[in-house]
Design a protein around this motif. Sequence first.
Motif, PDB file in Angstrom:
ATOM      1  N   PRO A  56      -1.514  -0.225 -18.217  1.00  0.00           N
ATOM      2  CA  PRO A  56      -2.154  -0.002 -19.518  1.00  0.00           C
ATOM      3  C   PRO A  56      -2.063   1.460 -19.940  1.00  0.00           C
ATOM      4  O   PRO A  56      -2.020   2.359 -19.114  1.00  0.00           O
ATOM      5  CB  PRO A  56      -3.616  -0.414 -19.298  1.00  0.00           C
ATOM      6  CG  PRO A  56      -3.804  -0.427 -17.825  1.00  0.00           C
ATOM      7  CD  PRO A  56      -2.465  -0.578 -17.191  1.00  0.00           C
ATOM      8  N   SER A  57      -2.037   1.663 -21.229  1.00  0.00           N
ATOM      9  CA  SER A  57      -2.000   3.028 -21.761  1.00  0.00           C
ATOM     10  C   SER A  57      -3.364   3.680 -21.577  1.00  0.00           C
ATOM     11  O   SER A  57      -4.365   3.013 -21.310  1.00  0.00           O
ATOM     12  CB  SER A  57      -1.652   2.990 -23.250  1.00  0.00           C
ATOM     13  OG  SER A  57      -2.703   2.358 -23.970  1.00  0.00           O
ATOM     14  N   GLY A  70      -5.674   2.169 -23.962  1.00  0.00           N
ATOM     15  CA  GLY A  70      -6.080   0.843 -23.515  1.00  0.00           C
ATOM     16  C   GLY A  70      -7.153   0.908 -22.443  1.00  0.00           C
ATOM     17  O   GLY A  70      -8.125   0.143 -22.473  1.00  0.00           O
ATOM     18  N   LEU A  71      -6.999   1.833 -21.512  1.00  0.00           N
ATOM     19  CA  LEU A  71      -8.008   2.019 -20.464  1.00  0.00           C
ATOM     20  C   LEU A  71      -9.334   2.479 -21.056  1.00  0.00           C
ATOM     21  O   LEU A  71     -10.404   2.019 -20.648  1.00  0.00           O
ATOM     22  CB  LEU A  71      -7.526   3.030 -19.426  1.00  0.00           C
ATOM     23  CG  LEU A  71      -6.444   2.553 -18.472  1.00  0.00           C
ATOM     24  CD1 LEU A  71      -5.951   3.709 -17.605  1.00  0.00           C
ATOM     25  CD2 LEU A  71      -6.947   1.425 -17.609  1.00  0.00           C
TER      26      LEU A  71
END
Length: 86
Positions: free
Chosen positions: A14-15, A18-19
């Motif tokens: 995840p980016s 996103g995190l």
Amino acid sequence: MNEISMEGVPSLIPSKEGLELLEWSSIRVRRDRLLRETDHSQVQDSPLNDAQRAQAAAYRKLLRNVPQDVGDPFAVEWPEKPDFLK
């Protein structure tokens, strides 16, 4: 030897954004759970005295401010629950 192209293959990592979104979601879930656990402290027929009810209300206000108080979801400091609510 043929090169394998990874283009078009979704990343399982995840980016950062996103995190952060996942962490904010987790924070809101925890905050809402902690608020529900103290709902009883604010009802009129609560066994708490006025000072305890006020302390519980202050704790709940701090909880409600958690997402707005911090810009980094990984740096959230949770307010201390009053001893009589533990």
